[in-house]
Motif scaffolding. Structure first.
Motif, PDB file in Angstrom:
ATOM      1  N   VAL A   1     -26.203 -23.513  12.239  1.00 34.68           N
ATOM      2  CA  VAL A   1     -26.099 -23.118  10.834  1.00 34.68           C
ATOM      3  C   VAL A   1     -25.663 -24.268   9.928  1.00 34.68           C
ATOM      4  CG1 VAL A   1     -25.625 -20.718  11.416  1.00 34.68           C
ATOM      5  CG2 VAL A   1     -23.721 -22.305  11.086  1.00 34.68           C
ATOM      6  N   ALA A   2     -25.540 -25.470  10.497  1.00 33.91           N
ATOM      7  CA  ALA A   2     -25.068 -26.618   9.715  1.00 33.91           C
ATOM      8  C   ALA A   2     -26.053 -26.952   8.603  1.00 33.91           C
ATOM      9  CB  ALA A   2     -24.859 -27.820  10.616  1.00 33.91           C
ATOM     10  N   GLU A   3     -25.541 -26.949   7.372  1.00 33.45           N
ATOM     11  CA  GLU A   3     -26.376 -27.269   6.214  1.00 33.45           C
ATOM     12  C   GLU A   3     -25.859 -28.490   5.467  1.00 33.45           C
ATOM     13  OE1 GLU A   3     -26.588 -23.831   3.785  1.00 33.45           O
ATOM     14  OE2 GLU A   3     -27.738 -22.688   5.242  1.00 33.45           O
ATOM     15  N   GLY A   4     -24.553 -28.570   5.279  1.00 32.31           N
ATOM     16  CA  GLY A   4     -24.000 -29.679   4.520  1.00 32.31           C
ATOM     17  C   GLY A   4     -23.043 -30.506   5.368  1.00 32.31           C
ATOM     18  N   ALA A   5     -22.382 -31.433   4.713  1.00 28.60           N
ATOM     19  CA  ALA A   5     -21.456 -32.325   5.415  1.00 28.60           C
ATOM     20  C   ALA A   5     -20.296 -31.556   6.035  1.00 28.60           C
ATOM     21  CB  ALA A   5     -20.922 -33.379   4.444  1.00 28.60           C
ATOM     22  N   GLY A   6     -19.810 -30.528   5.350  1.00 32.73           N
ATOM     23  CA  GLY A   6     -18.703 -29.739   5.886  1.00 32.73           C
ATOM     24  C   GLY A   6     -19.080 -29.034   7.178  1.00 32.73           C
ATOM     25  N   ASP A   7     -20.303 -28.520   7.250  1.00 31.68           N
ATOM     26  CA  ASP A   7     -20.769 -27.860   8.469  1.00 31.68           C
ATOM     27  C   ASP A   7     -20.941 -28.852   9.610  1.00 31.68           C
ATOM     28  OD1 ASP A   7     -20.818 -25.355   7.268  1.00 31.68           O
ATOM     29  OD2 ASP A   7     -22.873 -25.631   6.553  1.00 31.68           O
ATOM     30  N   VAL A   8     -21.395 -30.044   9.296  1.00 32.47           N
ATOM     31  CA  VAL A   8     -21.533 -31.080  10.323  1.00 32.47           C
ATOM     32  C   VAL A   8     -20.154 -31.474  10.845  1.00 32.47           C
ATOM     33  CG1 VAL A   8     -22.264 -33.456  10.755  1.00 32.47           C
ATOM     34  CG2 VAL A   8     -23.719 -31.920   9.431  1.00 32.47           C
ATOM     35  N   VAL A   9     -19.185 -31.602   9.951  1.00 32.41           N
ATOM     36  CA  VAL A   9     -17.813 -31.899  10.373  1.00 32.41           C
ATOM     37  C   VAL A   9     -17.286 -30.771  11.267  1.00 32.41           C
ATOM     38  CG1 VAL A   9     -15.433 -32.204   9.567  1.00 32.41           C
ATOM     39  CG2 VAL A   9     -17.289 -33.373   8.396  1.00 32.41           C
ATOM     40  N   ASP A  10     -17.570 -29.520  10.922  1.00 32.01           N
ATOM     41  CA  ASP A  10     -17.152 -28.390  11.760  1.00 32.01           C
ATOM     42  C   ASP A  10     -17.776 -28.467  13.146  1.00 32.01           C
ATOM     43  OD1 ASP A  10     -15.625 -27.336   9.733  1.00 32.01           O
ATOM     44  OD2 ASP A  10     -17.121 -25.845   9.126  1.00 32.01           O
ATOM     45  N   ALA A  11     -19.046 -28.794  13.214  1.00 25.00           N
ATOM     46  CA  ALA A  11     -19.736 -28.875  14.498  1.00 25.00           C
ATOM     47  C   ALA A  11     -19.164 -30.003  15.360  1.00 25.00           C
ATOM     48  CB  ALA A  11     -21.227 -29.082  14.270  1.00 25.00           C
ATOM     49  N   ILE A  12     -18.924 -31.151  14.757  1.00 23.49           N
ATOM     50  CA  ILE A  12     -18.342 -32.274  15.494  1.00 23.49           C
ATOM     51  C   ILE A  12     -16.934 -31.930  15.955  1.00 23.49           C
ATOM     52  CG2 ILE A  12     -17.543 -34.663  15.252  1.00 23.49           C
ATOM     53  CD1 ILE A  12     -20.010 -35.074  13.406  1.00 23.49           C
ATOM     54  N   THR A  13     -16.177 -31.261  15.096  1.00 26.30           N
ATOM     55  CA  THR A  13     -14.828 -30.840  15.462  1.00 26.30           C
ATOM     56  C   THR A  13     -14.859 -29.868  16.628  1.00 26.30           C
ATOM     57  OG1 THR A  13     -14.060 -31.134  13.195  1.00 26.30           O
ATOM     58  CG2 THR A  13     -12.741 -29.719  14.594  1.00 26.30           C
ATOM     59  N   SER A  14     -15.778 -28.936  16.611  1.00 22.53           N
ATOM     60  CA  SER A  14     -15.907 -27.979  17.703  1.00 22.53           C
ATOM     61  C   SER A  14     -16.220 -28.693  19.010  1.00 22.53           C
ATOM     62  CB  SER A  14     -16.995 -26.958  17.354  1.00 22.53           C
ATOM     63  OG  SER A  14     -17.097 -25.987  18.351  1.00 22.53           O
ATOM     64  N   LEU A  15     -17.112 -29.653  18.964  1.00 18.54           N
ATOM     65  CA  LEU A  15     -17.452 -30.432  20.152  1.00 18.54           C
ATOM     66  C   LEU A  15     -16.254 -31.252  20.630  1.00 18.54           C
ATOM     67  CD1 LEU A  15     -19.925 -30.863  21.914  1.00 18.54           C
ATOM     68  CD2 LEU A  15     -20.548 -32.791  20.463  1.00 18.54           C
ATOM     69  N   PHE A  16     -15.518 -31.837  19.688  1.00 19.73           N
ATOM     70  CA  PHE A  16     -14.306 -32.597  20.026  1.00 19.73           C
ATOM     71  C   PHE A  16     -13.279 -31.715  20.737  1.00 19.73           C
ATOM     72  CE2 PHE A  16      -9.926 -33.382  18.645  1.00 19.73           C
ATOM     73  CZ  PHE A  16      -9.676 -34.580  19.292  1.00 19.73           C
ATOM     74  N   PHE A  17     -13.036 -30.511  20.185  1.00 19.49           N
ATOM     75  CA  PHE A  17     -12.053 -29.620  20.813  1.00 19.49           C
ATOM     76  C   PHE A  17     -12.528 -29.134  22.174  1.00 19.49           C
ATOM     77  CE2 PHE A  17     -10.023 -28.739  16.546  1.00 19.49           C
ATOM     78  CZ  PHE A  17      -8.872 -29.429  16.866  1.00 19.49           C
ATOM     79  N   ALA A  18     -13.822 -28.894  22.323  1.00 17.67           N
ATOM     80  CA  ALA A  18     -14.345 -28.499  23.635  1.00 17.67           C
ATOM     81  C   ALA A  18     -14.051 -29.590  24.655  1.00 17.67           C
ATOM     82  CB  ALA A  18     -15.847 -28.234  23.551  1.00 17.67           C
ATOM     83  N   ALA A  19     -14.348 -30.824  24.304  1.00 23.42           N
ATOM     84  CA  ALA A  19     -14.090 -31.942  25.218  1.00 23.42           C
ATOM     85  C   ALA A  19     -12.591 -32.108  25.489  1.00 23.42           C
ATOM     86  CB  ALA A  19     -14.665 -33.232  24.645  1.00 23.42           C
ATOM     87  N   ALA A  20     -11.776 -31.991  24.449  1.00 19.06           N
ATOM     88  CA  ALA A  20     -10.333 -32.176  24.620  1.00 19.06           C
ATOM     89  C   ALA A  20      -9.715 -31.092  25.505  1.00 19.06           C
ATOM     90  CB  ALA A  20      -9.651 -32.193  23.245  1.00 19.06           C
ATOM     91  N   PHE A  21     -10.068 -29.835  25.262  1.00 15.52           N
ATOM     92  CA  PHE A  21      -9.496 -28.751  26.070  1.00 15.52           C
ATOM     93  C   PHE A  21     -10.029 -28.781  27.501  1.00 15.52           C
ATOM     94  CE2 PHE A  21      -8.278 -26.749  21.984  1.00 15.52           C
ATOM     95  CZ  PHE A  21      -6.949 -26.495  22.285  1.00 15.52           C
ATOM     96  N   LEU A  22     -11.303 -29.098  27.695  1.00 18.17           N
ATOM     97  CA  LEU A  22     -11.836 -29.183  29.055  1.00 18.17           C
ATOM     98  C   LEU A  22     -11.238 -30.376  29.803  1.00 18.17           C
ATOM     99  CD1 LEU A  22     -15.548 -28.172  28.428  1.00 18.17           C
ATOM    100  CD2 LEU A  22     -13.753 -26.823  29.547  1.00 18.17           C
ATOM    101  N   ASN A  23     -10.997 -31.473  29.117  1.00 20.96           N
ATOM    102  CA  ASN A  23     -10.320 -32.619  29.731  1.00 20.96           C
ATOM    103  C   ASN A  23      -8.909 -32.221  30.166  1.00 20.96           C
ATOM    104  OD1 ASN A  23      -9.697 -35.407  30.400  1.00 20.96           O
ATOM    105  ND2 ASN A  23      -8.541 -35.457  28.495  1.00 20.96           N
ATOM    106  N   CYS A  24      -8.202 -31.529  29.288  1.00 15.94           N
ATOM    107  CA  CYS A  24      -6.851 -31.059  29.607  1.00 15.94           C
ATOM    108  C   CYS A  24      -6.893 -30.116  30.806  1.00 15.94           C
ATOM    109  CB  CYS A  24      -6.240 -30.370  28.391  1.00 15.94           C
ATOM    110  SG  CYS A  24      -4.607 -29.671  28.677  1.00 15.94           S
TER     111      CYS A  24
END
Length: 146
Positions: A112-135
């Motif tokens: 659903v990413a349309e603007g810069a804010g949505d892209v930031v949300d998507a990258i943040t979601s991917l970052f948290f997925a990696a961080a929590f799975l690493n933990c």
């Protein structure tokens, strides 16, 4: 933490550095962060253009999640020393659940990413997925080694 008459007694909350041990206090921090942040973001949307507010709120929300994850302490976890940089939860199960949640939600956010804010949300979601799975992997590995 001690057991007295069937009730758990938690160490008192510390304000500096912030350490939250009691589950009810953690819930209070989460609810107040969501309500307070939502109110501030809603107010900012009335005054400023939507896209910059969305980007700024995404960055602030990410910082808040990291600060709270680093400040919350689990049962039996030492209170005073800081956590290792990679540790976001006290137990592997919580990390696995959160990591999978963020990983599963990432494609939906990208879809659903349309603007810069949505892209930031998507990258943040991917970052948290990696961080929590690493933990989760590190905590699981450290428990199987000991």
């Amino acid at each position: 933490m001690e057991e007295r008459t069937g009730r758990r007694v938690y160490a008192p909350m510390q304000w500096w550095p912030l350490r939250v041990m009691n589950p009810w206090h953690k819930a209070g921090f989460l609810v107040s962060t969501i309500l307070g942040g939502g109110s501030l973001a809603s107010s900012a949307y009335l005054v400023f253009p939507a896209e910059p507010v969305h980007v700024v709120w995404s960055v602030v929300a990410t910082a808040l999640v990291i600060v709270l994850a680093r400040s919350f302490r689990g049962r039996g976890e030492p209170v005073d020393p800081p956590r290792p940089w990679w540790r976001l939860t006290a137990f592997p199960r919580a990390s696995w659940w959160l990591g999978v949640f963020y990983l599963v939600s990432t494609p939906a956010v990208f879809a659903v990413a349309e603007g810069a804010g949505d892209v930031v949300d998507a990258i943040t979601s991917l970052f948290f997925a990696a961080a929590f799975l690493n933990c989760a992997a590190r905590l699981t590995f450290s428990r199987t080694r000991s």
